[in-house]
Design an enzyme around this catalytic site. Structure first.
Site, short mmCIF file in Angstrom:
data_model
loop_
_atom_site.label_atom_id
_atom_site.label_comp_id
_atom_site.label_asym_id
_atom_site.label_seq_id
_atom_site.Cartn_x
_atom_site.Cartn_y
_atom_site.Cartn_z
N THR A 126 0.83 -1.21 0.00
CA THR A 126 0.00 0.00 0.00
C THR A 126 0.86 1.26 0.00
O THR A 126 1.99 1.23 0.51
CB THR A 126 -0.91 0.00 1.26
OG1 THR A 126 -1.40 1.31 1.48
CG2 THR A 126 -0.14 -0.41 2.52
N ASP A 127 0.30 2.35 -0.51
CA ASP A 127 1.03 3.63 -0.47
C ASP A 127 1.16 4.14 0.98
O ASP A 127 1.93 5.06 1.24
CB ASP A 127 0.36 4.68 -1.36
CG ASP A 127 -1.07 5.01 -0.94
OD1 ASP A 127 -1.63 4.36 -0.04
OD2 ASP A 127 -1.65 5.95 -1.55
N GLU A 128 0.38 3.53 1.91
CA GLU A 128 0.42 4.01 3.29
C GLU A 128 1.78 3.77 3.94
O GLU A 128 2.09 4.35 4.98
CB GLU A 128 -0.72 3.39 4.11
CG GLU A 128 -2.07 3.76 3.53
CD GLU A 128 -3.26 3.48 4.43
OE1 GLU A 128 -3.12 3.50 5.65
OE2 GLU A 128 -4.35 3.24 3.87
N TYR A 154 -1.44 -0.50 11.17
CA TYR A 154 -1.68 -1.15 9.86
C TYR A 154 -0.53 -0.87 8.91
O TYR A 154 0.09 -1.79 8.37
CB TYR A 154 -3.00 -0.65 9.25
CG TYR A 154 -3.12 -0.93 7.76
CD1 TYR A 154 -3.25 -2.24 7.29
CD2 TYR A 154 -3.08 0.10 6.82
CE1 TYR A 154 -3.35 -2.51 5.93
CE2 TYR A 154 -3.19 -0.16 5.46
CZ TYR A 154 -3.31 -1.47 5.02
OH TYR A 154 -3.40 -1.74 3.67
N LYS A 158 2.34 -3.42 7.23
CA LYS A 158 2.53 -3.60 5.78
C LYS A 158 3.98 -3.27 5.39
O LYS A 158 4.58 -3.95 4.56
CB LYS A 158 1.55 -2.73 4.99
CG LYS A 158 0.09 -3.11 5.12
CD LYS A 158 -0.25 -4.48 4.54
CE LYS A 158 -0.18 -4.55 3.04
NZ LYS A 158 -0.64 -5.89 2.54
P1 NAD Z 1 -10.10 -6.80 2.76
O1 NAD Z 1 -10.02 -6.54 4.23
O2 NAD Z 1 -11.34 -6.46 2.01
O3 NAD Z 1 -9.80 -8.35 2.48
C1 NAD Z 1 -8.80 -9.07 3.13
C2 NAD Z 1 -9.07 -10.57 2.90
O4 NAD Z 1 -7.99 -11.28 3.53
C3 NAD Z 1 -10.36 -11.06 3.52
O5 NAD Z 1 -11.04 -11.93 2.62
C4 NAD Z 1 -9.91 -11.83 4.76
O6 NAD Z 1 -10.78 -12.91 5.11
C5 NAD Z 1 -8.55 -12.34 4.30
N1 NAD Z 1 -7.65 -12.61 5.43
C6 NAD Z 1 -7.41 -11.82 6.52
N2 NAD Z 1 -6.55 -12.44 7.33
C7 NAD Z 1 -6.21 -13.62 6.76
C8 NAD Z 1 -5.34 -14.68 7.11
N3 NAD Z 1 -4.63 -14.66 8.24
N4 NAD Z 1 -5.22 -15.74 6.27
C9 NAD Z 1 -5.95 -15.79 5.11
N5 NAD Z 1 -6.80 -14.81 4.74
C10 NAD Z 1 -6.92 -13.74 5.54
O7 NAD Z 1 -8.83 -6.05 2.15
P2 NAD Z 1 -8.63 -5.36 0.72
O8 NAD Z 1 -9.08 -3.96 0.82
O9 NAD Z 1 -9.17 -6.25 -0.34
O10 NAD Z 1 -7.04 -5.35 0.64
C11 NAD Z 1 -6.33 -6.44 0.05
C12 NAD Z 1 -4.84 -6.13 0.07
O11 NAD Z 1 -4.58 -4.92 -0.65
C13 NAD Z 1 -4.29 -5.91 1.48
O12 NAD Z 1 -3.01 -6.51 1.54
C14 NAD Z 1 -4.18 -4.40 1.60
O13 NAD Z 1 -3.13 -4.04 2.47
C15 NAD Z 1 -3.86 -4.01 0.17
N6 NAD Z 1 -4.30 -2.65 -0.24
C16 NAD Z 1 -5.59 -2.26 -0.06
C17 NAD Z 1 -5.98 -1.00 -0.50
C18 NAD Z 1 -7.43 -0.55 -0.36
O14 NAD Z 1 -7.72 0.61 -0.70
N7 NAD Z 1 -8.34 -1.37 0.09
C19 NAD Z 1 -5.07 -0.15 -1.13
C20 NAD Z 1 -3.74 -0.60 -1.29
C21 NAD Z 1 -3.38 -1.85 -0.86
P1 TYD Z 2 -10.61 4.28 4.82
O1 TYD Z 2 -11.65 3.83 3.82
O2 TYD Z 2 -10.64 3.69 6.18
O3 TYD Z 2 -9.18 4.11 4.14
P2 TYD Z 2 -7.70 4.62 4.65
O4 TYD Z 2 -7.78 5.12 6.01
O5 TYD Z 2 -6.90 3.36 4.55
O6 TYD Z 2 -7.28 5.67 3.67
O7 TYD Z 2 -10.76 5.85 4.99
C1 TYD Z 2 -10.61 6.74 3.89
C2 TYD Z 2 -10.61 8.14 4.45
O8 TYD Z 2 -11.91 8.42 4.98
C3 TYD Z 2 -9.64 8.35 5.61
O9 TYD Z 2 -9.08 9.65 5.50
C4 TYD Z 2 -10.51 8.24 6.84
C5 TYD Z 2 -11.84 8.77 6.36
N1 TYD Z 2 -13.05 8.20 7.00
C6 TYD Z 2 -14.03 9.04 7.53
O10 TYD Z 2 -13.91 10.28 7.47
N2 TYD Z 2 -15.13 8.49 8.09
C7 TYD Z 2 -15.30 7.13 8.18
O11 TYD Z 2 -16.33 6.67 8.74
C8 TYD Z 2 -14.29 6.27 7.63
C9 TYD Z 2 -14.42 4.77 7.70
C10 TYD Z 2 -13.17 6.85 7.05
#
Ligand code: NAD
Ligand code: TYD
Length: 340
Positions: A126-128, A154, A158
């Site tokens: 992630t970019d985080e 988090y 990562k």
């Molecule tokens: P999500 O929380 O929707 O899904 C995570 C999945 O992983 C779930 O199906 C969960 O059951 C499974 N999981 C959790 N712990 C596990 C374990 N110990 N063993 C096997 N499975 C397990 O997450 P997402 O938003 O789909 O993110 C997926 C990946 O992409 C993550 O690695 C996250 O860090 C990365 N990512 C997400 C975003 C975003 O905006 N959502 C952006 C950049 C990177």
């Molecule tokens: P989120 O979807 O949790 O992603 P991330 O924190 O990983 O970027 O949140 C996106 C942005 O929205 C973040 O700046 C936090 C904000 N946010 C709210 O303002 N209210 C909410 O209820 C949630 C879940 C997030």
């Protein structure tokens, strides 16, 4: 024909990736491993489960015996690790599971890759990991050489995993790649994250919690564009490299919330400002020059189109997110698998 292990495929991005790969590489076999935590929803994979080239295995990536047994049984060419605890707010409440899944789970997968051999291990990061950028420096973007500087448990977990992946490449010669993507949105996004939370609550005329002043900026990428980037990296990316993924779609949280309200015809009076998240990152913004010039990747969906497509998806798939909000989705696995 390749066999690809996709971990975390019952979650948001992993499930979109499963469908993307089954569509674009119909001859490949996809094996999905997911622990089905609160964030995993097997009903999301209902259509994939009908496909003979898809197999689902319920397992924890940090469970060494289960993962090694699976590698013994299958011969994986490529491993793509999406499985993670992914919600910043939950990591502030309870960091421990983030360290176990995100760091130790990554180690177990890479140990299995070392033992059984693979062509490529890809870490979805992630970019985080780069921390945040100031709001008043819109000229600054994250590049692959921006120093790691994390804010939340988090992002720290990562970043730790990324360092371990790079160490396994340098020390053991494991053929790895890492991608660091900005915030995704689109179908199957778990309804506790900002965009689906706002859509579902606005439809119910409930208050919409905006942290702080709502001025934090996120660089939103339509999930299918993330999938196409990973597909390019696992097939054509250079081993040992990091690729940033993002499409210059920066919006403040308030802009996102107001866009959704306007599209749904709901009043801005639903917005409720709540106490800010501790350590809240101000701005994320990706410079995607490397993946664009090296691999020819470009996002296909800009925010204004993508948010409308996403809203339409949530309107047309109410049962999917209503089942999550009611908790029913957690019984799906027993229903589908108890007699198998
Ligand atoms: P999500 O929380 O929707 O899904 C995570 C999945 O992983 C779930 O199906 C969960 O059951 C499974 N999981 C959790 N712990 C596990 C374990 N110990 N063993 C096997 N499975 C397990 O997450 P997402 O938003 O789909 O993110 C997926 C990946 O992409 C993550 O690695 C996250 O860090 C990365 N990512 C997400 C975003 C975003 O905006 N959502 C952006 C950049 C990177
Ligand atoms: P989120 O979807 O949790 O992603 P991330 O924190 O990983 O970027 O949140 C996106 C942005 O929205 C973040 O700046 C936090 C904000 N946010 C709210 O303002 N209210 C909410 O209820 C949630 C879940 C997030």
């Amino acid at each position: 024909m390749k066999t690809i292990l996709v971990t975390g495929g019952a979650g948001f991005i992993g499930s979109n990736f499963v469908y993307y790969m089954l569509k674009t590489h119909p001859d490949d076999r996809i094996v999905c491993v997911d622990a089905l935590t609160y964030a995993g929803n097997l009903s999301t994979l209902e259509q994939a489960l009908q496909n003979p080239n898809f197999r689902f295995v319920k397992a924890d990536i940090a469970d060494r015996d289960a993962i090694f047994a699976l590698f013994e049984e299958e011969k994986f060419d490529i491993v793509v690790n999406f499985a993670a605890e992914s919600h910043v707010d939950r990591s502030i409440e309870n960091p421990e599971i983030f360290l176990k899944t995100n760091i130790l789970g990554t180690q177990v997968l890479m140990d299995a890759c070392r033992k059984y051999g693979i062509e490529r291990y890809h870490q979805v990061s992630t970019d985080e990991v780069y921390g945040d950028l100031p709001l008043d420096r819109t000229d600054l973007f994250f590049t692959e050489t921006t120093p790691i500087h994390t804010s939340s448990p988090y992002s720290a977990s990562k970043a730790s995993a990324d360092l371990l992946v790079q160490a396994y490449h340098r020390t053991f010669g494991l053929p790895v790649t890492i991608s660091r993507c900005s915030n995704n949105y689109g179908p199957y996004h778990f309804p506790e994250k900002l965009i689906p939370l706002i859509i579902s609550r606005a439809l119910a005329d409930e208050s919409l919690p905006v942290y702080g002043k709502g001025e934090n900026v996120r660089d939103w990428l339509y999930v299918e564009d993330h999938c196409s980037a990973i597909d390019l990296i696992i097939h054509h990316g250079r081993v040992g490299e990091v690729y940033n993924i993002g499409g210059h779609n920066e919006r403040t949280n308030l802009q996102v919330v107001k866009t959704i309200l306007k599209a749904l015809g709901k009043p801005e009076s639903l917005i409720t400002y709540v106490t800010d998240r501790p350590g809240h990152d101000m701005r994320y913004a990706i410079d995607p020059t490397k993946i664009t010039t090296e691999l020819g990747w470009k996002p296909q969906t800009m925010f204004d189109d993508g948010i409308q497509k996403t809203i339409d998806w949530y309107l047309n798939n109410r049962a999917w997110w209503e089942n999550i909000i009611s908790g029913d989705y957690q019984h799906y696995y027993e229903k589908m698998y108890q007699n198998r």
